[in-house]
Design a protein around this motif. Structure first.
Motif, PDB file in Angstrom:
ATOM      1  N   GLY A 128     -19.104  36.027  13.423  1.00 50.40           N
ATOM      2  CA  GLY A 128     -18.160  34.928  13.265  1.00 50.40           C
ATOM      3  C   GLY A 128     -18.522  34.023  12.111  1.00 50.40           C
ATOM      4  O   GLY A 128     -17.831  33.044  11.847  1.00 50.40           O
ATOM      5  N   GLY A 129     -19.613  34.349  11.440  1.00 46.98           N
ATOM      6  CA  GLY A 129     -20.043  33.575  10.279  1.00 46.98           C
ATOM      7  C   GLY A 129     -21.437  33.011  10.445  1.00 46.98           C
ATOM      8  O   GLY A 129     -22.129  32.746   9.463  1.00 46.98           O
ATOM      9  N   PHE A 148     -20.365  34.145  30.187  1.00 46.32           N
ATOM     10  CA  PHE A 148     -20.409  34.865  28.913  1.00 46.32           C
ATOM     11  C   PHE A 148     -19.020  34.748  28.292  1.00 46.32           C
ATOM     12  O   PHE A 148     -18.035  35.221  28.847  1.00 46.32           O
ATOM     13  CB  PHE A 148     -20.787  36.323  29.168  1.00 46.32           C
ATOM     14  N   ILE A 149     -18.960  34.074  27.133  1.00 52.38           N
ATOM     15  CA  ILE A 149     -17.680  33.845  26.466  1.00 52.38           C
ATOM     16  C   ILE A 149     -17.572  34.741  25.242  1.00 52.38           C
ATOM     17  O   ILE A 149     -18.432  34.682  24.353  1.00 52.38           O
ATOM     18  CB  ILE A 149     -17.538  32.371  26.033  1.00 52.38           C
ATOM     19  N   VAL A 150     -16.557  35.575  25.199  1.00 49.15           N
ATOM     20  CA  VAL A 150     -16.266  36.376  24.008  1.00 49.15           C
ATOM     21  C   VAL A 150     -15.272  35.584  23.172  1.00 49.15           C
ATOM     22  O   VAL A 150     -14.130  35.351  23.585  1.00 49.15           O
ATOM     23  CB  VAL A 150     -15.700  37.759  24.383  1.00 49.15           C
ATOM     24  N   ASN A 151     -15.729  35.166  22.018  1.00 45.06           N
ATOM     25  CA  ASN A 151     -14.977  34.239  21.177  1.00 45.06           C
ATOM     26  C   ASN A 151     -14.042  34.990  20.232  1.00 45.06           C
ATOM     27  O   ASN A 151     -14.479  35.610  19.266  1.00 45.06           O
ATOM     28  CB  ASN A 151     -15.959  33.377  20.373  1.00 45.06           C
ATOM     29  N   GLU A 172     -12.641  49.682  23.441  1.00 48.30           N
ATOM     30  CA  GLU A 172     -14.036  49.647  22.988  1.00 48.30           C
ATOM     31  C   GLU A 172     -14.633  48.249  23.185  1.00 48.30           C
ATOM     32  O   GLU A 172     -15.805  48.112  23.533  1.00 48.30           O
ATOM     33  CB  GLU A 172     -14.122  50.074  21.513  1.00 48.30           C
ATOM     34  N   ILE A 173     -13.828  47.230  22.970  1.00 52.50           N
ATOM     35  CA  ILE A 173     -14.314  45.860  23.169  1.00 52.50           C
ATOM     36  C   ILE A 173     -14.612  45.616  24.650  1.00 52.50           C
ATOM     37  O   ILE A 173     -15.641  45.039  25.004  1.00 52.50           O
ATOM     38  CB  ILE A 173     -13.282  44.856  22.625  1.00 52.50           C
ATOM     39  N   ASN A 257     -19.041  36.272  19.213  1.00 46.89           N
ATOM     40  CA  ASN A 257     -17.788  36.602  18.526  1.00 46.89           C
ATOM     41  C   ASN A 257     -17.324  38.004  18.894  1.00 46.89           C
ATOM     42  O   ASN A 257     -18.136  38.909  19.106  1.00 46.89           O
ATOM     43  CB  ASN A 257     -18.020  36.481  17.015  1.00 46.89           C
ATOM     44  N   VAL A 258     -16.014  38.215  18.927  1.00 45.85           N
ATOM     45  CA  VAL A 258     -15.484  39.518  19.349  1.00 45.85           C
ATOM     46  C   VAL A 258     -15.873  40.629  18.368  1.00 45.85           C
ATOM     47  O   VAL A 258     -16.066  41.794  18.765  1.00 45.85           O
ATOM     48  CB  VAL A 258     -13.949  39.430  19.536  1.00 45.85           C
TER      49      VAL A 258
END
Length: 428
Positions: A128-129, A148-151, A172-173, A257-258
């Motif tokens: 995500g940078g 757990f947060i997938v952003n 896949e994600i 990040n995703v």
């Protein structure tokens, strides 16, 4: 937070395609966090695709791998995107993509420790940078993960790489989330994206009816900026407000990040280290806007030529125009944290004195007072910057975006941080 123009129409629904490989790649040997990886190959060596070519010899950092097969022609200092310099490995691509097989395929029954080791070996960092080493983030050290947060909150204008990843690699994600949660053992898993991308929910929902994915919950965010910041996202979803500099695991939270999550899938299931990423190429001066898979180390100039970017009178940005740096050298390479290449029309800005309207403070997600940063830095009252918590600023640029006088707030915030740091270190 506030609403800003998305500018994603040109790329949002375009499929991800591979950018042609360059003849030469410059693999940058630097990391935003941790120690610098050092070359473990020499000039003249023949390297294969996926072969490790650099790693840290002390401390922590993510190793680097060759994205192509070819010959190491030089290991030296080269210009970077921001106008600075960094050590790089120059590889002449032979176009054969001969592969090594250093990463073993991980089966479903492998342990959490083995998966974590694969993530570390694959050189995965936050895509995500932030570029924080992912294996280090996932090491719980006995601490409990509640959420757990997938952003997937891609709130910067123009960028659509994460959205396109979710459209193309939904299964896949989801599989990667299950793999990662073998390590984290989170009680709750949330995949968060903005309302503007709510059509993604229809792609994911059928899978979430399966037992193996029953723990995963979709969370549709508002379209506000900067929604995707780690602190802002965690607060929105959990209600927990963490101060800047916090370690989320200490609050029972992990945010990833995703794109990073998908990189874990490639490493664990396909045995592929991180050698490429999706970037968005867009902007008013681009004739072929889209979402492209680009090898790490690809010179920006190669991207500009292949995507029909007219650089005359263009302001080139390496990612979203709100937070990302201006590209000052087009011979510099893409690194793991490069989100995009955006060619904006260069315009003169009519700057006027601050009128103390307070709009900048109203939109600040950290509840700071940007006009004070400008005033104190401009008047060289650097010590007082600490009284207003300048180091808590996440440099999202919302303040300057909303400012009716176009005061150069971000420029003063960045230089103010540097000046305050020098005073703290006794060098000013």
């Amino acid at each position: 937070m506030m609403h800003i123009y998305s500018m994603k129409e040109e790329t949002k629904y375009k499929d991800i395609i591979n950018l042609p490989e360059p003849d030469y790649l410059l693999i940058p040997l630097f990391e935003k966090f941790g120690s610098k990886p050092e070359a473990i190959v020499s000039v003249g060596d023949y390297v294969k695709r996926y072969q490790p070519i650099a790693k840290s010899k002390q401390g922590f950092s993510a190793p680097m791998h060759s994205p192509v097969s070819g010959v190491v022609e030089k290991i030296d200092v080269f210009p970077q995107l921001d106008g600075g310099e960094a050590r790089c490995i120059l590889i002449k691509n032979d176009g054969l993509n001969a592969e090594t097989n250093d990463l073993p395929l991980i089966a479903d029954d492998n342990s959490a420790d083995e998966i974590l080791q694969t993530i570390e070996n694959a050189g995965i960092v936050g895509l995500g940078g932030a570029q924080f080493p992912t294996a280090l983030k996932y090491k719980r050290s006995g601490k409990k993960v509640d959420t757990f947060i997938v952003n997937a909150a891609e709130c910067e204008p123009y960028l659509s790489g994460d959205y396109s990843l979710m459209r193309k690699y939904c299964e896949e994600i989801l599989e990667a989330i299950i793999i990662i949660n073998k390590i984290l053992e989170a009680e709750k898993i949330v995949l968060a994206f903005e309302k503007a991308n709510s059509d993604i929910a229809e792609i994911f929902k059928p899978y979430l009816n399966e037992d193996r994915y029953s723990k995963i919950r979709l969370y549709i965010l508002s379209n506000e900026y900067p929604q995707g910041g780690e602190l802002q996202l965690a607060k929105t979803i959990t209600g927990i407000e963490m101060p800047k500099g916090s370690v989320p695991i200490n609050y029972g939270i992990i945010v990833s990040n995703v794109g990073t999550v998908h990189a874990v899938y490639n490493a664990v299931v396909k045995s592929r280290p991180l050698v490429e990423r999706v970037i968005t190429v867009s902007g008013e001066h681009t004739s072929s806007p889209g979402n492209y898979i680009v090898k790490i180390g690809t010179p920006i100039k190669h991207i500009l030529e292949n995507c029909g970017v007219n650089i005359e009178n263009s302001l080139l940005v390496a990612g979203g125009p709100m937070m990302s740096p201006q590209i000052l050298n087009i011979s510099a390479p893409v690194h793991k944290g490069t989100l995009g290449v955006i060619a904006l029309e260069r315009k003169s800005v009519d700057r006027k004195p601050c009128i103390w309207c307070g709009y900048c403070a109203d939109v600040c997600p950290m509840r700071l007072m940007p006009m004070q940063f400008y005033k104190l830095n401009y008047n060289k009252q650097y010590k007082q910057l600490a009284n207003y918590d300048i180091d808590d600023c996440i440099e999202c640029s919302a303040c300057e975006y909303i400012c009716p006088s176009k005061v150069p707030l971000i420029e003063n915030i960045k230089t103010g941080k540097i000046n305050l740091s020098k005073i703290k270190n006794g060098t000013k």
